[in-house]
Design a protein around this motif. Structure first.
Motif, PDB file in Angstrom:
ATOM      1  N   ALA A 215       0.839  -1.202   0.000  1.00  0.00           N
ATOM      2  CA  ALA A 215       0.000   0.000   0.000  1.00  0.00           C
ATOM      3  C   ALA A 215       0.872   1.249   0.000  1.00  0.00           C
ATOM      4  N   GLY A 216       1.932   1.239   0.783  1.00  0.00           N
ATOM      5  CA  GLY A 216       2.842   2.380   0.817  1.00  0.00           C
ATOM      6  C   GLY A 216       3.535   2.600  -0.519  1.00  0.00           C
ATOM      7  N   ALA A 217       3.940   1.522  -1.162  1.00  0.00           N
ATOM      8  CA  ALA A 217       4.589   1.642  -2.473  1.00  0.00           C
ATOM      9  C   ALA A 217       3.639   2.218  -3.511  1.00  0.00           C
ATOM     10  N   LEU A 218       2.387   1.767  -3.493  1.00  0.00           N
ATOM     11  CA  LEU A 218       1.400   2.302  -4.426  1.00  0.00           C
ATOM     12  C   LEU A 218       1.173   3.795  -4.169  1.00  0.00           C
ATOM     13  N   ALA A 219       1.039   4.170  -2.918  1.00  0.00           N
ATOM     14  CA  ALA A 219       0.827   5.579  -2.582  1.00  0.00           C
ATOM     15  C   ALA A 219       2.016   6.427  -3.024  1.00  0.00           C
TER      16      ALA A 219
ATOM     17  N   VAL B   7       2.634   9.881  -6.207  1.00  0.00           N
ATOM     18  CA  VAL B   7       3.170  11.238  -6.102  1.00  0.00           C
ATOM     19  C   VAL B   7       4.423  11.461  -6.940  1.00  0.00           C
ATOM     20  N   VAL B   8       4.855  10.452  -7.674  1.00  0.00           N
ATOM     21  CA  VAL B   8       6.005  10.641  -8.552  1.00  0.00           C
ATOM     22  C   VAL B   8       5.651  11.715  -9.584  1.00  0.00           C
ATOM     23  N   GLY B   9       6.425  12.760  -9.632  1.00  0.00           N
ATOM     24  CA  GLY B   9       6.198  13.851 -10.580  1.00  0.00           C
ATOM     25  C   GLY B   9       5.076  14.804 -10.195  1.00  0.00           C
ATOM     26  N   ALA B  10       4.451  14.594  -9.053  1.00  0.00           N
ATOM     27  CA  ALA B  10       3.350  15.476  -8.634  1.00  0.00           C
ATOM     28  C   ALA B  10       3.883  16.814  -8.146  1.00  0.00           C
ATOM     29  N   LEU B  11       3.049  17.821  -8.260  1.00  0.00           N
ATOM     30  CA  LEU B  11       3.373  19.154  -7.753  1.00  0.00           C
ATOM     31  C   LEU B  11       2.529  19.433  -6.522  1.00  0.00           C
TER      32      LEU B  11
ATOM     33  N   GLU C 182      -6.389   8.797  -5.821  1.00  0.00           N
ATOM     34  CA  GLU C 182      -6.913   7.700  -5.015  1.00  0.00           C
ATOM     35  C   GLU C 182      -7.083   6.430  -5.837  1.00  0.00           C
ATOM     36  N   ALA C 183      -6.949   5.310  -5.159  1.00  0.00           N
ATOM     37  CA  ALA C 183      -7.317   3.990  -5.687  1.00  0.00           C
ATOM     38  C   ALA C 183      -8.195   3.365  -4.616  1.00  0.00           C
TER      39      ALA C 183
ATOM     40  N   ILE D 114      -8.909  -2.487   0.226  1.00  0.00           N
ATOM     41  CA  ILE D 114      -7.874  -1.494   0.552  1.00  0.00           C
ATOM     42  C   ILE D 114      -8.143  -0.226  -0.247  1.00  0.00           C
ATOM     43  N   SER D 115      -7.959   0.887   0.408  1.00  0.00           N
ATOM     44  CA  SER D 115      -8.077   2.184  -0.268  1.00  0.00           C
ATOM     45  C   SER D 115      -6.791   2.956  -0.016  1.00  0.00           C
ATOM     46  N   VAL D 116      -6.309   3.625  -1.055  1.00  0.00           N
ATOM     47  CA  VAL D 116      -5.046   4.355  -0.994  1.00  0.00           C
ATOM     48  C   VAL D 116      -5.258   5.750  -1.553  1.00  0.00           C
ATOM     49  N   SER D 117      -4.671   6.752  -0.892  1.00  0.00           N
ATOM     50  CA  SER D 117      -4.677   8.097  -1.460  1.00  0.00           C
ATOM     51  C   SER D 117      -3.305   8.710  -1.252  1.00  0.00           C
TER      52      SER D 117
END
Length: 104
Positions: free
Chosen positions: A17-21, A25-29, A36-37, A42-45
């Motif tokens: 879950a941490g890896a997906l989260a 954010v890779v390349g996010a500003l 979110e997924a 499991i839910s991830v944001s």
């Protein structure tokens, strides 16, 4: 299954879950929309946020199920230059307690 097997499975679920989260954010500003997924199990944001917008705020958990209150002092003692570019906010929740051996 043994407690050791539950611990290993739970640790793997948390790491995944941490890896997906983190991938979200890779390349996010800073300030971009939360990504979110959502799934029943499991839910991830994830979001990259301005540090000033996080202190003394309430963040919705993935899928709007619950929230986390961040205190005004959340960045006390942090190097301001290290958080000027933004802070990654990674949240995930599971349908079951991944910190417990009780699988009932």
């Amino acid at each position: 299954a043994t407690a050791v097997q539950y611990d290993a499975t739970n640790a793997a679920a948390i790491a995944a879950a941490g890896a997906l989260a983190r991938a979200f954010v890779v390349g996010a500003l800073s300030g971009e929309q939360i990504r979110e997924a959502l799934d029943p199990a499991i839910s991830v944001s994830a979001a990259r946020a301005f540090a000033a917008s996080l202190a003394n705020s309430t963040r919705a958990a993935p899928g709007g199920v619950g929230s986390v209150v961040l205190p005004l002092s959340i960045f006390d003692g942090q190097d301001g230059a290290a958080i000027d570019g933004g802070v990654d906010v990674l949240m995930y929740n599971f349908a079951r307690d991944v910190h417990s051996d009780d699988q009932a």
